[in-house]
Design a protein around this motif. Sequence first.
Motif, short mmCIF file in Angstrom:
data_model
loop_
_atom_site.label_atom_id
_atom_site.label_comp_id
_atom_site.label_asym_id
_atom_site.label_seq_id
_atom_site.Cartn_x
_atom_site.Cartn_y
_atom_site.Cartn_z
N LYS A 109 0.86 -1.19 0.00
CA LYS A 109 0.00 0.00 0.00
C LYS A 109 0.89 1.23 0.00
O LYS A 109 1.79 1.36 0.83
CB LYS A 109 -0.93 0.01 1.22
CG LYS A 109 -1.92 1.18 1.22
CD LYS A 109 -2.93 1.04 2.35
CE LYS A 109 -3.98 2.15 2.30
NZ LYS A 109 -5.00 1.99 3.38
N LEU A 110 0.64 2.12 -0.94
CA LEU A 110 1.41 3.36 -1.06
C LEU A 110 0.54 4.55 -0.72
O LEU A 110 -0.53 4.73 -1.29
CB LEU A 110 1.95 3.51 -2.49
CG LEU A 110 2.62 4.84 -2.81
CD1 LEU A 110 3.90 5.02 -2.00
CD2 LEU A 110 2.91 4.96 -4.31
N VAL A 161 7.79 1.81 5.74
CA VAL A 161 9.00 2.56 5.39
C VAL A 161 8.61 3.90 4.78
O VAL A 161 7.70 4.00 3.97
CB VAL A 161 9.91 1.73 4.43
CG1 VAL A 161 9.18 1.35 3.16
CG2 VAL A 161 11.19 2.48 4.12
N ARG A 162 9.30 4.95 5.21
CA ARG A 162 9.11 6.29 4.68
C ARG A 162 10.37 6.71 3.94
O ARG A 162 11.39 6.03 4.01
CB ARG A 162 8.81 7.28 5.81
CG ARG A 162 9.93 7.38 6.83
CD ARG A 162 9.68 8.47 7.86
NE ARG A 162 10.70 8.46 8.89
CZ ARG A 162 11.89 9.03 8.77
NH1 ARG A 162 12.22 9.66 7.65
NH2 ARG A 162 12.77 8.98 9.76
N ASP A 163 10.30 7.84 3.26
CA ASP A 163 11.40 8.44 2.50
C ASP A 163 11.54 7.75 1.16
O ASP A 163 11.72 6.54 1.07
CB ASP A 163 12.73 8.38 3.26
CG ASP A 163 13.86 9.02 2.47
OD1 ASP A 163 13.96 10.25 2.52
OD2 ASP A 163 14.61 8.30 1.79
N SER A 164 11.48 8.55 0.10
CA SER A 164 11.47 7.98 -1.26
C SER A 164 12.72 7.15 -1.55
O SER A 164 12.62 6.07 -2.15
CB SER A 164 11.29 9.08 -2.30
OG SER A 164 12.34 10.03 -2.24
N SER A 165 13.89 7.62 -1.15
CA SER A 165 15.11 6.86 -1.44
C SER A 165 15.13 5.53 -0.70
O SER A 165 15.53 4.50 -1.25
CB SER A 165 16.35 7.68 -1.07
OG SER A 165 16.49 8.79 -1.93
N ALA A 166 14.70 5.54 0.56
CA ALA A 166 14.64 4.30 1.33
C ALA A 166 13.65 3.33 0.72
O ALA A 166 13.89 2.11 0.66
CB ALA A 166 14.27 4.60 2.78
N ILE A 167 12.52 3.85 0.24
CA ILE A 167 11.51 2.99 -0.38
C ILE A 167 12.05 2.39 -1.68
O ILE A 167 11.88 1.20 -1.95
CB ILE A 167 10.21 3.77 -0.63
CG1 ILE A 167 9.59 4.21 0.70
CG2 ILE A 167 9.22 2.91 -1.41
CD1 ILE A 167 8.43 5.18 0.55
N PRO A 183 6.15 10.23 0.17
CA PRO A 183 5.50 8.92 0.14
C PRO A 183 5.76 8.11 1.40
O PRO A 183 6.73 8.35 2.12
CB PRO A 183 6.14 8.25 -1.07
CG PRO A 183 7.53 8.82 -1.10
CD PRO A 183 7.38 10.25 -0.67
N PHE A 184 4.89 7.13 1.59
CA PHE A 184 5.00 6.20 2.71
C PHE A 184 4.47 4.87 2.22
O PHE A 184 3.44 4.81 1.54
CB PHE A 184 4.18 6.72 3.89
CG PHE A 184 4.19 5.81 5.09
CD1 PHE A 184 5.34 5.63 5.83
CD2 PHE A 184 3.03 5.15 5.48
CE1 PHE A 184 5.35 4.80 6.95
CE2 PHE A 184 3.03 4.33 6.59
CZ PHE A 184 4.18 4.15 7.33
N LEU A 185 5.18 3.79 2.55
CA LEU A 185 4.84 2.48 2.00
C LEU A 185 4.61 1.47 3.11
O LEU A 185 5.38 1.40 4.07
CB LEU A 185 5.98 1.99 1.10
CG LEU A 185 5.67 0.73 0.28
CD1 LEU A 185 5.42 1.11 -1.17
CD2 LEU A 185 6.83 -0.25 0.33
#
Length: 202
Positions: free
Chosen positions: A3-4, A63-69, A54-56
């Motif tokens: 889920k995004l 997990v948060r943060d686009s690079s981490a995702i 974003p948050f996934l």
Amino acid sequence: MIKLYDTELSGNAYKVRLMLALLGLKYERASLDLKAGQQKNPDYLAKNPRGQVPFLEDGAFLVRDSSAILLYLALKYGNGKWYPKDIEGQAEVQQWLATATGDIAEGMARARAIALFNRPGDKAAAVKLAHDTLALMQTRLKQREWLATGEPTIADVACYPYAALSPQGGISLANAPAVVAWMRRIEKLPGYVGMPGLPAQA
């Protein structure tokens, strides 16, 4: 089921949608109305105290943060692609992820936010940094097809959105033909999806 949580016009949220599409992953999308403050809803803050997108969610993993995702998705679902196995390649990717969250965010993304959303900031400084970053990317991409390695990686996914959207911030791409050619290569990748201001599916 993945889920995004995102919002339509965020380049950072779009990075994740693009990565999910390139990986061919099905997911549930929850678009938040940031103007209405939905990102500050107590239920959302309980999952994501930063209250950002974003948050996934992937099952129980959050997990948060686009690079981490992007890194998470590449490592879990990329089947050995999108993030190199060798240390040198990983370092190359990481330096471009840093560029995406540093100079691109403070230059191209900030100039766009000032122009489109009336966000505060020094427009002239943002535009100058954007042109400096485009010059760096131009030098790199004159020598190779992709930013980090010989194949597309999450570095390309991370840097593409705000570079491609930079004309919305009043930034010309006329002096960066190699960067424009790189954008066209990304847009031809299988699974590519666009967002407002960018080409639709190839």
